[in-house]
Write an enzyme that holds these catalytic residues in place. Structure first.
Site, short mmCIF file in Angstrom:
data_model
loop_
_atom_site.label_atom_id
_atom_site.label_comp_id
_atom_site.label_asym_id
_atom_site.label_seq_id
_atom_site.Cartn_x
_atom_site.Cartn_y
_atom_site.Cartn_z
N LYS A 25 0.84 -1.20 0.00
CA LYS A 25 0.00 0.00 0.00
C LYS A 25 0.88 1.25 0.00
CE LYS A 25 -3.69 -0.37 2.63
NZ LYS A 25 -4.30 -0.49 3.98
N ARG A 96 -2.93 3.57 8.59
CA ARG A 96 -3.29 2.36 7.84
C ARG A 96 -2.13 1.39 7.78
NH1 ARG A 96 -4.71 4.82 2.11
NH2 ARG A 96 -6.00 2.94 1.91
N GLY A 105 -8.05 -7.00 4.84
CA GLY A 105 -8.83 -7.03 6.07
C GLY A 105 -8.15 -7.69 7.25
N MET A 107 -5.44 -6.65 8.92
CA MET A 107 -4.96 -5.72 9.94
C MET A 107 -5.84 -4.49 9.89
SD MET A 107 -0.91 -6.39 9.56
CE MET A 107 -1.00 -6.09 7.83
N ARG A 342 -3.69 -1.52 -6.08
CA ARG A 342 -2.88 -2.74 -6.05
C ARG A 342 -3.31 -3.57 -7.25
NH1 ARG A 342 -5.99 -4.57 -0.69
NH2 ARG A 342 -8.01 -4.89 -1.62
N HIS A 459 -16.37 -8.24 2.17
CA HIS A 459 -15.35 -9.18 2.62
C HIS A 459 -15.58 -10.57 2.03
CE1 HIS A 459 -13.79 -12.18 5.55
NE2 HIS A 459 -12.72 -11.42 5.47
N ARG A 565 -2.96 -47.02 -17.01
CA ARG A 565 -2.77 -48.13 -16.06
C ARG A 565 -3.75 -49.24 -16.42
NH1 ARG A 565 -4.14 -43.68 -13.58
NH2 ARG A 565 -2.62 -42.42 -12.46
N ARG A 621 1.16 -49.04 -19.56
CA ARG A 621 2.02 -49.71 -18.60
C ARG A 621 1.50 -51.13 -18.37
NH1 ARG A 621 2.36 -47.29 -12.68
NH2 ARG A 621 0.28 -48.19 -12.53
N SER A 811 10.46 -43.30 -18.10
CA SER A 811 9.34 -42.54 -17.56
C SER A 811 9.44 -42.60 -16.03
CB SER A 811 8.04 -43.18 -18.06
OG SER A 811 6.94 -42.64 -17.41
N GLY A 813 8.48 -42.62 -12.45
CA GLY A 813 7.30 -42.77 -11.59
C GLY A 813 7.69 -42.22 -10.23
N CYS A 879 5.68 -39.34 -14.95
CA CYS A 879 4.24 -39.63 -14.93
C CYS A 879 3.70 -39.74 -13.52
CB CYS A 879 3.94 -40.89 -15.72
SG CYS A 879 4.66 -42.36 -14.96
N TYR A 899 8.94 -34.57 -21.57
CA TYR A 899 7.51 -34.39 -21.35
C TYR A 899 7.14 -34.61 -19.89
CZ TYR A 899 6.93 -39.47 -21.01
OH TYR A 899 7.02 -40.77 -20.61
P1 ADP Z 1 -7.76 -2.04 4.08
O1 ADP Z 1 -6.35 -2.51 3.94
O2 ADP Z 1 -8.54 -2.86 5.02
O3 ADP Z 1 -8.40 -1.76 2.78
P2 ADP Z 1 -7.36 0.80 4.30
O4 ADP Z 1 -6.16 1.29 5.01
O5 ADP Z 1 -7.30 0.83 2.84
O6 ADP Z 1 -7.66 -0.63 4.86
O7 ADP Z 1 -8.54 1.67 4.85
C1 ADP Z 1 -9.86 1.26 5.11
C2 ADP Z 1 -10.84 2.23 4.47
O8 ADP Z 1 -10.62 3.55 4.88
C3 ADP Z 1 -10.72 2.23 2.98
O9 ADP Z 1 -12.00 2.30 2.43
C4 ADP Z 1 -9.98 3.47 2.68
O10 ADP Z 1 -10.26 4.00 1.42
C5 ADP Z 1 -10.44 4.39 3.78
N1 ADP Z 1 -9.40 5.39 4.07
C6 ADP Z 1 -8.16 5.14 4.48
N2 ADP Z 1 -7.46 6.26 4.61
C7 ADP Z 1 -8.28 7.27 4.27
C8 ADP Z 1 -8.13 8.69 4.20
N3 ADP Z 1 -6.99 9.29 4.49
N4 ADP Z 1 -9.19 9.41 3.80
C9 ADP Z 1 -10.35 8.79 3.50
N5 ADP Z 1 -10.56 7.48 3.57
C10 ADP Z 1 -9.53 6.72 3.94
MG MG Z 2 -7.82 -0.62 1.42
MG MG Z 3 -6.24 -3.02 6.62
#
Ligand code: ADP
Ligand code: MG
Ligand code: MG
Length: 923
Positions: A25, A96, A105, A107, A342, A459, A565, A621, A811, A813, A879, A899
């Site tokens: 990120k 973040r 999700g 952390m 990402r 999620h 086989r 075989r 071959s 095995g 194989c 192969y």
């Molecule tokens: P995750 O890895 O769980 O996606 P994020 O760090 O991306 O967590 O953040 C969770 C939510 O908060 C996301 O929807 C993100 O866009 C929003 N968010 C994070 N930072 C900001 C910010 N500076 N301003 C507005 N929204 C934010």
């Molecule tokens: Mg995010």
């Molecule tokens: Mg997160």
């Protein structure tokens, strides 16, 4: 350590390529800033700082680190013109997490940090919007309370719901400023209750606690479990970075919004922006699935200018990253910000389609198109879908969140899914209102996921897609009652244990099981695999025993059969009695008689395999398993003989009874019955049965082996009972001759199992040649064939040179060769000690899953080298089950094999893996 080198980087300065240091990120926030995208100002605290801190967490964050943070904070203040903690113009930030590998999700993120009693009033004055201010504040208190202070989410949720109820508010947005203020007051009181301390007011103290909390979350159970499940090693991701980002607000009114989008459709690959947004909302609202968001197409009507800006953003992202992007955006009062990007996680269909289309668009090269797809992913495209011929009424309609169809018993929480799915091996569908990261173990155990709330980016949807499991999300007609372990949909109801079917492709939900069919190859997959074949050196054959298997393998692109086989043909219900007769025969004539009856059956089998695979090679075989595997079990026989003996007594008794009937005062009908019973259980018949069973038992005992896998099997069997191999060889050559006669091109290959010395091969070969000459004479033309050996015994590797003199091909095995190399029997190893070996790191992997390059692989390399020394054009393949696994395929490529042969559905995977192997070799 962290004190001497820089640990904190402004988005303008961080190296966008260094994901290890900055996390995915953070690196992308830097990169996006540097290519001129609109990212709110901020900075990244490096993963190294996380590791330093975690080495001694009791010491808190090093003072030097906080100094760097303060310096960066001042720079952000300058860029934004706001002050962190300044009541007149407060700067608010999000904190973040983000490591080198995406762990969605896993952390936590804290939003609106920097709010306190004073800055809150400043924010309200600045925006003129009290409702907005209190809403931001209550979100912050809850997130901070949960993440940094460790207070259970439910504590806040319950209080919030109570106030909502009292206010008769249906949705969060129905709450007034006054009511939200109440929420804040209640939340602050809850924090005091739960921590014994007032909520921290000092923004820098807030920040410090938040950074620590994010660092700590790296070692949280959820994150640790996730890494274990997805085999994320420290080399792949070590520690999490922390991103501090200026807050932008999608909840500043009707001209504000927040959303997530993919630059292309991650379910189908269609080249079109795909996503969802919510007007007047904060980011997490979309992800959490609290409100059902709108499809991105609607933005063009609601905010046309923003739709244009978003289209531009999409273009820039794709052109820069040359990869489908999954990004987060927020619109604050008509300004578009990008908050994250990402590489998009897509299902196999989408990966394949986007690969082909991006090449056609000139965005990427073919090599990249191949390399961006992990070969294993293709297995998904072989997932079942609902049989289109079946007409069934669905009971609910949700969003098609992850394609594929699955039936299974309904379960309503993750723990039950684990119990019933994992431990009892049942197919389960996890049914939830919505899912959370803590449900992850339920996903692993489930065949499919069904939720009643949330969108395609909820999620449940994201995780299911990642796993390639079918998912229907937001099926709002369903109400789930976890307590009673049941769900209602309209007037119907289904309980835990009842079978339901979900179709993640259409979003439909059905009660009961519905037949599924195998998916078809998409045109794009054909194109892609065509490119793969052009790059690959290894050819991909299939292991197939029946014409159906062969046909399927061929559809998947197999260019021959590497292993057919013959034992499966022996085990057919109609043939087994003949096979048994052959085995128990007391004289060579008796044995020949049984073999004569087997011959036409085998010939027909081989002929149809040849026909299906023509003009590709078919490798057959000769019989391999210990012969007593075809005979009944000794204990069962003993019991049966005992029962027959008892019956024999009974039969005699019945005779006595029938004779004595006259002495008894029995009715006529009864006499009749006794008579009938006596005739049925004829003592002579019983005796004959006993004799047969005893003969069989004698044979079974005779053939008994202490260690059958190392016993009388494979070529050893072929040499001691030469008639069996002769029959099979004759069947193969005659089948080939029949095909040739019918104008069908065939390339039969005869493969001898378990060979350990050239003498064995020589002996079998001599008999093959005799039969070949006979068949040639009878059909008036010789059929070409190849004669080769399995290499599955250590000695065979060591004697590769002399074996090569007798064999046209080798071959490997690798199942048996692995057992032989380790001297592990697979069953015992996997059931008893291998798990511990793997856990304690004695062995990295299960060598029966992942080819052991260092030991088994070494033997293979030697055998290839020595074999080719004698016969440079010796054809070599694999194989074993390993033949379908990308990592082993890479090894086979390096080892110079010609192969690989694997099960039909793995063929596409192997074709792509073979291309990867070749491309990797070139670099
Ligand atoms: P995750 O890895 O769980 O996606 P994020 O760090 O991306 O967590 O953040 C969770 C939510 O908060 C996301 O929807 C993100 O866009 C929003 N968010 C994070 N930072 C900001 C910010 N500076 N301003 C507005 N929204 C934010
Ligand atoms: Mg995010
Ligand atoms: Mg997160």
């Amino acid at each position: 350590m962290a004190t001497t080198t820089q640990s904190v980087f402004a988005f303008e300065d961080g190296d966008g390529k260094d994901k290890q240091l900055l996390g995915g990120k953070g690196a992308n926030l830097c990169e996006m800033t540097q290519i001129g995208l609109n990212v709110p100002p901020g900075f990244v605290i490096a993963t190294t700082a996380c590791l330093d801190y975690l080495a001694a967490p009791e010491q808190g964050l090093p003072a030097a680190l906080m100094e760097e943070v303060r310096a960066q904070m001042r720079a952000v203040e300058e860029k934004t013109g706001k002050g962190f903690g300044d009541p007149d113009n407060p700067l608010l930030v999000s904190v973040r997490s983000g490591s080198a590998m995406s762990m969605p999700g896993m952390m936590d993120t804290i939003l609106n940090l920097g709010l306190n009693a004073a800055t809150l009033q400043g924010e309200i004055r600045a925006t003129g919007d009290a409702r907005f201010g209190y809403d931001a504040y209550r979100r912050f208190i809850q997130l901070f309370g949960k993440v940094a202070l460790g207070i259970d989410d439910a504590v806040f949720d319950t209080a919030f719901e109570a106030i909502k109820r009292a206010a008769h508010a249906r949705q969060d947005v129905d709450l007034s400023a006054r009511e939200l203020e109440q929420v804040c007051e209640r939340f602050l009181a809850l924090v005091r209750e739960h921590t014994g301390q007032p909520f921290p007011e000092d923004p820098y103290q807030q920040l410090e606690l938040a950074i620590q909390a994010v660092f700590n979350s790296w070692q949280g159970k959820r994150a640790v479990d996730y890494r274990r499940q997805f085999h994320i090693t420290p080399e792949m991701a070590n520690g999490t970075a922390v991103n501090v980002v200026t807050m932008v607000f999608g909840n500043r009114g009707e001209d504000s919004a927040t959303g997530v989008a993919f630059t292309r459709n991650p379910g189908t690959g269609e080249n079109r922006l795909y996503g969802e947004y919510l007007v007047n909302a904060q980011g997490e609202d979309v992800v959490a699935g609290i409100r059902t968001p709108k499809p991105i197409d609607r933005l063009a009507d609601e905010m046309p200018e923003m739709a244009t800006a978003l289209a531009e953003l999409r273009d820039k992202l794709e052109r820069h990253y040359r990869e489908v992007q999954d990004f987060e955006f927020t619109i604050e009062r008509g300004q578009l910000y990008c908050l994250q990007t990402r590489n998009g996680k897509m299902n196999a269909t989408a990966m394949v389609r986007t690969s082909v289309e991006m090449v056609e668009e000139g965005l990427i090269e073919r090599e990249r198109a191949l390399l961006r797809i992990a070969p294993d992913l293709l297995e998904q495209m072989l997932f079942p879908r609902l049989d289109p011929g079946v007409v069934a009424e669905s009971v609910a309609q949700g969003l098609p969140a992850s394609p594929g169809a699955a039936s299974g018993i309904a379960v309503f929480d993750a723990d039950r899914a684990e119990q019933l799915g994992r431990e009892q091996g049942l197919k389960v569908i996890l049914v939830r209102e919505e899912t959370k990261p803590e449900d992850i173990h339920g996903f692993f155990a489930a065949a499919g996921i069904l939720t009643s709330r949330g969108g395609k980016t909820s999620h449940a949807a994201v995780v299911a897609r990642g796993m390639g499991k079918p998912c229907v999300a937001g099926a709002e007609g369903i109400s789930v009652d976890v307590e009673r372990r049941e769900a209602r949909v309209g007037l119907t109801r289904f309980r835990e244990g009842e079978i339901i079917t979900i179709d993640g492709t259409s979003g439909k939900v059905y009660i009961g099981a519905i037949a599924t069919v195998e998916p078809e190859f998409t045109a794009e997959l054909g194109t892609l695999l065509g490119w793969a074949d052009a790059h690959a050196r290894l050819r991909v054959l299939a292991n197939a025993d029946t014409p159906d298997d062969a046909r399927r393998a061929r559809r998947y692109g197999a260019v021959g059969i590497g292993l057919a086989r013959t034992e499966r043909m022996f085990n057919d219900v109609e043939r087994l009695p003949i096979v048994i007769e052959m085995i128990v025969a007391e004289t060579p004539e008796q044995r020949q008689d049984a073999l004569d009856r087997l011959l036409p059956l085998q010939r027909a089998d081989f002929q149809s395999l040849f026909e299906v695979m023509s003009p590709n090679p078919v490798t057959i075989r000769l019989l391999d398993p210990p012969i007593h595997e075809f005979l009944p079990d000794a204990q069962v026989l003993e019991r049966e003989i005992a029962d027959l003996r008892a019956l024999e007594c009974g039969a005699r008794g019945l005779g006595v009874l029938a004779g004595a009937m006259g002495l008894l005062h029995a009715e006529d009908t009864l006499r009749h019955e006794v008579d009938r019973a006596r005739r049925l259980v004829e003592p002579a018949l019983v005796e004959e049965a006993i004799a047969k069973k005893e003969a069989m038992l004698r044979k079974v005992r005779l053939l008994y082996e202490t260690n059958p896998m190392l016993g009388h099997r494979g070529v050893r069997l072929g040499i001691t009972f030469p008639e069996i191999y002769q029959m099979q060889v004759r069947a193969i050559l005659e089948a080939a001759a029949e095909c040739a006669k019918a104008g069908i091109e065939v390339h039969p290959q005869i493969k001898v199992p378990q060979v350990c010395t050239a003498q064995e091969l020589r002996m079998v070969r001599a008999s093959v040649e005799t039969i070949h000459a006979e068949v040639a004479e009878r059909y008036g033309a010789p059929v070409a064939f190849r004669f080769g050996t399995m290499i599955e015994v250590v000695r065979a590797c060591m004697r590769a040179e002399s074996l090569a003199e007798e064999a046209d091909f080798f071959s490997f095995g690798t199942n048996d060769l692995t057992q032989a190399t380790f001297s592990f029997s697979r069953e015992d190893a996997e059931n008893k000690f291998l798990p511990l070996y793997n856990q304690s790191g004695i062995l990295q992997d299960n060598p029966f899953d992942v080819l052991d390059r260092k030991g088994v692989g070494k033997l293979m390399e030697l055998a290839v080298e020595w074999g080719r020394r004698v016969k440079p054009n010796l054809h070599v393949g694999i194989c074993g089950e390993h033949g379908g696994h990308p990592d082993s395929i890479a090894f086979c490529h390096q080892a110079g094999l010609d192969y690989v042969s694997c099960s039909g559905p793995r063929v596409p995977v192997a074709r792509l893996a073979a291309a990867h192997a070749a491309l990797a070799g070139r670099q």
